[in-house]
Enzyme design. Structure first.
Site, PDB file in Angstrom:
ATOM      1  N   LYS A   1     -49.734  -5.707  28.449  1.00 26.80           N
ATOM      2  CA  LYS A   1     -49.312  -5.566  29.858  1.00 26.80           C
ATOM      3  C   LYS A   1     -50.112  -4.221  30.397  1.00 26.80           C
ATOM      4  O   LYS A   1     -50.478  -3.401  29.650  1.00 26.80           O
ATOM      5  CB  LYS A   1     -47.926  -5.342  30.065  1.00 26.80           C
ATOM      6  CG  LYS A   1     -47.361  -5.741  31.749  1.00 26.80           C
ATOM      7  CD  LYS A   1     -47.179  -7.295  31.706  1.00 26.80           C
ATOM      8  CE  LYS A   1     -47.067  -7.818  33.115  1.00 26.80           C
ATOM      9  NZ  LYS A   1     -46.699  -9.084  33.000  1.00 26.80           N
TER      10      LYS A   1
ATOM     11  N   ASP B   1     -49.665 -10.369  37.924  1.00 24.95           N
ATOM     12  CA  ASP B   1     -48.249 -10.244  37.855  1.00 24.95           C
ATOM     13  C   ASP B   1     -47.934  -9.585  39.376  1.00 24.95           C
ATOM     14  O   ASP B   1     -48.767  -9.806  40.225  1.00 24.95           O
ATOM     15  CB  ASP B   1     -48.014  -8.873  36.825  1.00 24.95           C
ATOM     16  CG  ASP B   1     -46.249  -8.888  36.469  1.00 24.95           C
ATOM     17  OD1 ASP B   1     -45.996 -10.009  35.779  1.00 24.95           O
ATOM     18  OD2 ASP B   1     -45.831  -7.953  37.088  1.00 24.95           O
TER      19      ASP B   1
HETATM   20  P1  NDP Z   1     -45.552 -11.315  43.504  1.00 26.62           P
HETATM   21  O1  NDP Z   1     -46.203  -9.933  43.793  1.00 26.62           O
HETATM   22  O2  NDP Z   1     -46.204 -12.400  43.957  1.00 26.62           O
HETATM   23  O3  NDP Z   1     -44.152 -11.235  44.339  1.00 26.62           O
HETATM   24  C1  NDP Z   1     -43.080 -10.337  43.820  1.00 26.62           C
HETATM   25  C2  NDP Z   1     -42.075 -10.864  44.728  1.00 26.62           C
HETATM   26  O4  NDP Z   1     -40.895  -9.804  44.456  1.00 26.62           O
HETATM   27  C3  NDP Z   1     -42.188 -10.240  46.134  1.00 26.62           C
HETATM   28  O5  NDP Z   1     -41.366 -10.986  47.086  1.00 26.62           O
HETATM   29  C4  NDP Z   1     -41.497  -8.891  46.263  1.00 26.62           C
HETATM   30  O6  NDP Z   1     -41.145  -8.251  47.528  1.00 26.62           O
HETATM   31  C5  NDP Z   1     -40.371  -8.962  45.257  1.00 26.62           C
HETATM   32  N1  NDP Z   1     -40.157  -7.745  44.616  1.00 26.62           N
HETATM   33  C6  NDP Z   1     -41.026  -6.870  43.692  1.00 26.62           C
HETATM   34  N2  NDP Z   1     -40.553  -5.724  43.524  1.00 26.62           N
HETATM   35  C7  NDP Z   1     -39.315  -5.765  43.993  1.00 26.62           C
HETATM   36  C8  NDP Z   1     -38.505  -4.866  43.791  1.00 26.62           C
HETATM   37  N3  NDP Z   1     -38.413  -3.593  43.195  1.00 26.62           N
HETATM   38  N4  NDP Z   1     -37.190  -5.006  44.675  1.00 26.62           N
HETATM   39  C9  NDP Z   1     -37.173  -6.167  45.321  1.00 26.62           C
HETATM   40  N5  NDP Z   1     -37.907  -7.140  45.307  1.00 26.62           N
HETATM   41  C10 NDP Z   1     -39.108  -6.998  44.587  1.00 26.62           C
HETATM   42  O7  NDP Z   1     -45.405 -11.382  41.982  1.00 26.62           O
HETATM   43  P2  NDP Z   1     -44.931 -12.670  41.022  1.00 26.62           P
HETATM   44  O8  NDP Z   1     -44.112 -13.696  41.929  1.00 26.62           O
HETATM   45  O9  NDP Z   1     -46.058 -12.893  40.384  1.00 26.62           O
HETATM   46  O10 NDP Z   1     -43.885 -11.803  39.976  1.00 26.62           O
HETATM   47  C11 NDP Z   1     -42.432 -11.968  40.093  1.00 26.62           C
HETATM   48  C12 NDP Z   1     -41.716 -11.667  38.847  1.00 26.62           C
HETATM   49  O11 NDP Z   1     -42.250 -12.810  37.900  1.00 26.62           O
HETATM   50  C13 NDP Z   1     -42.251 -10.389  38.043  1.00 26.62           C
HETATM   51  O12 NDP Z   1     -41.055 -10.029  37.430  1.00 26.62           O
HETATM   52  C14 NDP Z   1     -43.266 -10.770  37.232  1.00 26.62           C
HETATM   53  O13 NDP Z   1     -43.450  -9.888  36.081  1.00 26.62           O
HETATM   54  C15 NDP Z   1     -42.652 -12.342  36.695  1.00 26.62           C
HETATM   55  N6  NDP Z   1     -43.511 -13.140  36.057  1.00 26.62           N
HETATM   56  C16 NDP Z   1     -44.998 -13.586  36.752  1.00 26.62           C
HETATM   57  C17 NDP Z   1     -45.810 -14.426  36.320  1.00 26.62           C
HETATM   58  C18 NDP Z   1     -47.010 -14.826  37.110  1.00 26.62           C
HETATM   59  O14 NDP Z   1     -47.782 -15.680  36.620  1.00 26.62           O
HETATM   60  N7  NDP Z   1     -47.215 -14.233  38.053  1.00 26.62           N
HETATM   61  C19 NDP Z   1     -45.587 -14.910  34.890  1.00 26.62           C
HETATM   62  C20 NDP Z   1     -44.117 -14.436  34.361  1.00 26.62           C
HETATM   63  C21 NDP Z   1     -43.300 -13.665  35.094  1.00 26.62           C
HETATM   64  P3  NDP Z   1     -42.125  -7.118  48.391  1.00 26.62           P
HETATM   65  O15 NDP Z   1     -43.146  -7.967  48.687  1.00 26.62           O
HETATM   66  O16 NDP Z   1     -41.257  -6.771  49.216  1.00 26.62           O
HETATM   67  O17 NDP Z   1     -42.534  -6.265  47.012  1.00 26.62           O
HETATM   68  O1  2IT Z   2     -45.621 -12.053  32.860  1.00 29.87           O
HETATM   69  C1  2IT Z   2     -46.405 -12.882  32.629  1.00 29.87           C
HETATM   70  O2  2IT Z   2     -46.220 -13.551  31.697  1.00 29.87           O
HETATM   71  C2  2IT Z   2     -47.478 -12.677  33.397  1.00 29.87           C
HETATM   72  N1  2IT Z   2     -47.504 -11.910  34.448  1.00 29.87           N
HETATM   73  C3  2IT Z   2     -48.602 -13.762  33.146  1.00 29.87           C
HETATM   74  C4  2IT Z   2     -49.588 -13.351  32.227  1.00 29.87           C
HETATM   75  C5  2IT Z   2     -50.830 -13.880  31.922  1.00 29.87           C
HETATM   76  O3  2IT Z   2     -51.636 -13.415  31.284  1.00 29.87           O
HETATM   77  O4  2IT Z   2     -50.966 -15.101  32.678  1.00 29.87           O
END
Ligand code: NDP
Ligand code: 2IT
Length: 472
Positions: free
Chosen positions: A151, A191
């Site tokens: 990461k 992420d």
């Molecule tokens: P994005 O940046 O697209 O969206 C994040 C969302 O979560 C936004 O709505 C954001 O709000 C909110 N958020 C982030 N931090 C906080 C906080 N501290 N308190 C409240 N709301 C918060 O990220 P993703 O959708 O990609 O990721 C969301 C989650 O999924 C994370 O935990 C990530 O690690 C996990 N994940 C993502 C993957 C991927 O492929 N993208 C794969 C597996 C897991 P705001 O805009 O106000 O910050």
């Molecule tokens: O938390 C996760 O698994 C991710 N943000 C995606 C990682 C990736 O390499 O696609």
């Protein structure tokens, strides 16, 4: 296996470990390893939390299979193979010099090149990236694809920055990162705060520096090496996992009322798939608060959210101004909304023990973690104690990295598969992850506990590869 006992590694590692850690004393070993984690990483609450959950759930495995203890796998797996921390200096639109801290935690490469996302958020620090890197090891193992765990990211806040500022930041980030990564070494992706825009800028700089067009990043745009279904994969995968949990319990996702948190990549495609399967998503959130729309976030409303969040980069509160069926609750998370299923899809520790109790009290039966570690240890205990169908993040949100693995495969072949092909493979992977979680949990005496199933199931493959590869 006997031959392993006879290898130099077996003899070496057996010196005191085998005599000190009898079956009865496995908990002492776990506590000793946790003490090492604490000593090396003081004040790292998130990293400690992730390690604590995994190690304690390995107890039945370690009792049955002393080879992991003998070879010191626990002592090794909690220490990242390599950790890179660097200065990222860049110039904002007003000509002022800005400095952020960049990281890449290359945690474990037993199963393949390091693989995992980059997070850009002001809260990013060593603890958060070590917890995410640690979780990624087991998640990637569960996908069945050959990927190690990593990461990275930076304490850069993309909010309120212009495209040109984000571009200059990404260039500077990659100017250091490029020497540590590569398509067979370490393959970052998105992420929180890192989506298609950032991956494009990072890729452009890597290509200039190396003079190579390779699959060094995943989550690329479709017209230059990305995979169909990668943007959708995490959210879709989480819903597929919920579907599997429900099907095993003789139930179905159709008609279910679902509370979703977050409004970014994962949340958006969770809502899209829920709609496709006839469920009703009624909440979304961001760091400002949550919206509740009892009429459901249908396709048209979701298109509005995607434009709001991905193009205009606005706030979720605007949803309630546009749609009168919805209310906006500032400063809160959606867990007191009555629902059948919850999909925490924003960030770590967004469901406390009390939130979990509220969800259970209101009749929630299924919790599927789209985010990484969104539930505190207290919350997890509440869910497991109440026999909630609980899909832990390292299993339930593995669809994203799984399709990243499929993007790597397509890049190596210089081919692009159809969306149907990728989606079919994603469904197959999520089904097989569920089967691993379910069968492993039962085998080690905790039927229905998918936390134990995911942790042991993910660990065994990595640990066996570490045994095969000797000390490292
Ligand atoms: P994005 O940046 O697209 O969206 C994040 C969302 O979560 C936004 O709505 C954001 O709000 C909110 N958020 C982030 N931090 C906080 C906080 N501290 N308190 C409240 N709301 C918060 O990220 P993703 O959708 O990609 O990721 C969301 C989650 O999924 C994370 O935990 C990530 O690690 C996990 N994940 C993502 C993957 C991927 O492929 N993208 C794969 C597996 C897991 P705001 O805009 O106000 O910050
Ligand atoms: O938390 C996760 O698994 C991710 N943000 C995606 C990682 C990736 O390499 O696609």
């Amino acid at each position: 296996m006997f031959w392993r006992e006879e290898t130099p590694l077996g003899r070496l590692s057996a010196t005191d470990a085998r005599s000190r850690y009898t079956k009865e004393k496995i908990v002492d070993l776990i506590n000793e390893v946790l003490a090492i984690v604490k000593r090396r990483n003081p004040n790292e609450a998130e990293f400690f939390q992730a390690v604590e959950e995994v190690l304690f759930s390995l107890e039945p495995l370690l009792k049955a299979e002393p080879k992991y203890v003998n070879a010191g796998i626990l002592h090794r797996i909690i220490e990242p193979e390599r950790q890179i921390i660097f200065r990222v200096a860049w110039v904002d639109d007003k000509g002022r010099m800005q400095v952020n801290r960049g990281y890449r935690i290359q945690f474990n490469s037993a199963l393949g090149p390091y693989k995992g996302g980059l997070r850009f958020h002001p809260s990013v620090n060593g603890s958060i990236l070590r917890f995410l890197g640690f979780e990624q090891i087991f998640k990637n193992s569960l996908t069945g694809l050959m990927m190690g765990g990593a990461k990275g990211g930076a304490d850069f806040d993309p909010k309120g920055k212009t495209d040109t500022e984000v571009m200059r930041f990404c260039y500077s980030m990659m100017t250091e990162l490029y020497r540590h990564i590569g398509p067979n070494t370490d393959v970052p992706a998105g992420d929180i705060g890192v989506g298609g825009r950032e991956i494009g800028f990072l890729f452009g700089q890597y290509k200039r520096l190396k003079n190579e067009f390779t699959g060094v990043l995943t989550g690329k745009a479709l017209n230059w090496g990305g995979s169909l279904i990668r943007p959708e994969a995490t959210g879709y995968g989480a819903v597929y996992f919920a579907h599997e949990m429900l099907a095993a319990a003789g139930d179905d996702i159709g008609g279910k009322i679902c509370a979703v948190s977050g409004s970014g990549n994962v949340a958006q495609y969770t809502v899209e798939k829920l709609n496709q399967l006839g469920a009703k998503a009624v909440t979304l959130s961001d760091s400002g608060g949550f919206i509740h729309d009892p009429d459901g976030i249908d396709g048209e409303k979701l298109a509005y959210v995607m434009e709001l969040k991905n193009v205009r980069r606005g706030r979720i509160s605007e949803y309630a101004e546009k749609y009168k069926s919805a209310t906006f609750v500032p400063g809160q998370r959606p867990w007191n909304v009555k629902c059948d299923c919850a999909f925490p899809s924003a960030t770590q520790n967004e469901i406390s023990g009390d939130d979990a109790k509220t969800l259970v009290k209101n009749g929630c039966k299924v919790v599927t973690e789209g985010a990484n570690m969104p539930t505190t240890l207290e919350g997890t205990e509440v869910f497991l104690g109440n026999k909630i169908l609980f899909g832990p993040g390292k299993a339930a949100n593995a669809g994203g990295v799984a399709v990243s693995g499929l993007e790597m495969a397509q890049n190596s072949q210089r081919m692009m598969w159809t969306g149907e092909e990728v989606d079919e493979k994603l469904q197959g992977i999520m089904k097989s992850i569920f089967t691993t979680c379910s069968e492993t949990a039962a085998k080690y005496g905790h039927p229905g506990n998918y936390v134990v199933g995911a942790n042991i199931g993910g660990f065994v493959k990595v640990a066996d590869a570490m045994l095969d590869q000797g000390l490292g």
